[in-house]
Scaffold this motif. Structure first.
Motif, PDB file in Angstrom:
ATOM      1  N   GLU A  55       0.897  -1.286  -0.051  1.00 19.81           N
ATOM      2  CA  GLU A  55      -0.021   0.073   0.021  1.00 19.81           C
ATOM      3  C   GLU A  55       1.080   1.287   0.085  1.00 19.81           C
ATOM      4  O   GLU A  55       1.671   1.470   0.883  1.00 19.81           O
ATOM      5  N   GLU A 112       0.829   5.960  -0.859  1.00 16.93           N
ATOM      6  CA  GLU A 112       0.127   7.053  -1.151  1.00 16.93           C
ATOM      7  C   GLU A 112       1.023   7.786  -2.187  1.00 16.93           C
ATOM      8  O   GLU A 112       2.109   8.015  -2.039  1.00 16.93           O
ATOM      9  N   GLU A 154      -8.209   5.988  -6.076  1.00 16.22           N
ATOM     10  CA  GLU A 154      -7.306   4.769  -5.863  1.00 16.22           C
ATOM     11  C   GLU A 154      -6.843   3.950  -7.193  1.00 16.22           C
ATOM     12  O   GLU A 154      -7.748   3.969  -8.124  1.00 16.22           O
ATOM     13  N   ARG A 190      -3.021   5.082  -3.259  1.00 16.27           N
ATOM     14  CA  ARG A 190      -4.175   5.934  -3.055  1.00 16.27           C
ATOM     15  C   ARG A 190      -3.636   7.461  -3.018  1.00 16.27           C
ATOM     16  O   ARG A 190      -2.427   7.688  -2.693  1.00 16.27           O
TER      17      ARG A 190
END
Length: 381
Positions: free
Chosen positions: A47, A49, A74, A90
């Protein structure tokens, strides 16, 4: 614990001629937990950003990912193999790594973790649906354990080339012309993390997620103080799995070092690398073949300076193999290939790196001056 012999009729070294010249000494870390809470099956996804999802998607396609889903906020990336996505990016104010997500072997494992850690099982917006539990490792890194409701279907593969070997002629009246195109990602292989609290973090992954160590590295002259790097795999019993799904090493920083994605073969690595170079991306190190894990490798930087690896032909170990032990050194990173770069080692001095070192040396962690000097020596040897 005992080794699984490779050839019962052949003479063996003390470490079975398998993956390391030596094993543990008496009293050293066994490389596994006696009674882990659960045993994760694999690494599910990573994950991140990033502020610019359009730029992230361009690099993702050039690197060889397929797009599993895209919304305003996303971007889910995947490989060709059936299963879960490889990565979610994201939209955020700055580019940063959030943490890894590991795949639970069964849904009940989430409940078992929740009871043991006081956490809550929650729904997660992965394509196809699923549930997860959120944890923190001793470094403070968020770690998810997930169970997906549905698998993504397989996509068309990048076929391996048919090769001729000596007198074994499998290709006649035909030429080899691997297309200049992205190396089509098959799956996420592993993630490498840096931590200032190596021993505590390693034990957490072994005790909580049931992972087991394939290889330990130690600093020259400091083996008695314990290892400073571990290549860690999932434990699926007699089923052979990647040599490492997670690698941890002691250092002044905390968090992401690089992640690795499997492709078909050496030609896919090389042709895909030419494709990336033509588009102006920065190679960090490669092409070569590792020692621990044996993978063919090629490392690249994305536009946000995150390091990603194409790999093929990695080692697969079942639960029977005990950890190997070897000294840590820059020259010990590859069997062949170009000299390891300062970029790959993270050895280029910068104000941010110096601040990391000073913060680590003042903190309550495992990085003291002797360890730091040992790491610096290892990375220059």
């Amino acid at each position: 614990m005992s080794h699984t012999p490779v050839n019962r009729a052949a003479p063996q070294t003390p470490h079975q001629d398998l993956h390391s010249e030596e094993g543990a000494l008496r009293g050293e870390h066994p490389g596994r937990s006696r009674n882990p809470l659960i045993k994760v099956a694999d690494l599910a996804w990573l994950e991140f950003e990033k502020p610019d999802l359009d730029q992230a998607e361009v690099f993702a396609r050039d690197f060889g990912f397929a797009i599993a889903a895209r919304t305003e906020g996303e971007l889910w990336l995947r490989g060709t193999f059936a299963g879960s996505p490889c990565m979610v990016i994201r939209r955020g104010r700055a580019s940063r790594f959030i943490g890894p997500a590991f795949r639970a072997a069964e849904r009940a494992d989430l409940d078992r973790l929740a009871r043991a850690t006081g956490s809550t099982v929650r729904d997660i917006g992965v394509p196809g649906g699923g549930q997860s539990i959120a944890l923190l490792d001793p470094s403070g890194l968020p770690v998810r354990v997930v169970h997906c409701a549905e698998q993504l279907p397989a996509l068309p593969e990048q076929e391996p080339l048919i090769l001729n070997f000596g007198t074994d002629h499998r290709r006649t009246n035909a030429t080899q012309r691997p297309p200049r195109e992205p190396s089509r990602i098959q799956r996420l292989g592993h993630v490498v993390l840096e931590t200032r609290v190596f021993a505590r973090t390693l034990d957490w992954y072994l005790d909580t997620l049931g992972m087991i160590v394939s290889d330990f590295l130690f600093l020259d002259g400091q083996r008695g103080r314990g290892p400073t790097m571990a290549f860690v795999r999932c434990d699926q019993g007699s089923v052979a799995v990647d040599h490492h799904t997670l690698a941890l090493h002691l250092g002044p920083g905390t968090g992401y070092v690089h992640s690795a994605y499997q492709v078909t073969d050496l030609d896919a690595i090389a042709a895909g690398g030419e494709y990336l170079a033509e588009r102006g991306y920065q190679r960090s190190w490669g092409i070569g073949r590792h020692i621990q894990g044996s993978q063919l490798f090629d490392y690249w930087r994305d536009p946000d300076h995150f390091m990603l690896e194409h790999f093929a032909d990695g080692d697969l170990f079942s639960c029977d193999l005990e950890p190997g032990w070897a000294p840590m050194s820059a020259s010990g990173l590859a069997q062949w290939g170009p000299p390891v770069t300062r970029d790959f080692l993270g050895a280029s001095p910068s104000p941010a790196k110096l601040r990391e070192v000073m913060t680590a040396l003042r903190g309550d962690n495992e990085l003291d001056p002797a360890r730091l000097l040992g790491l610096m020596k290892a990375m220059s040897s």
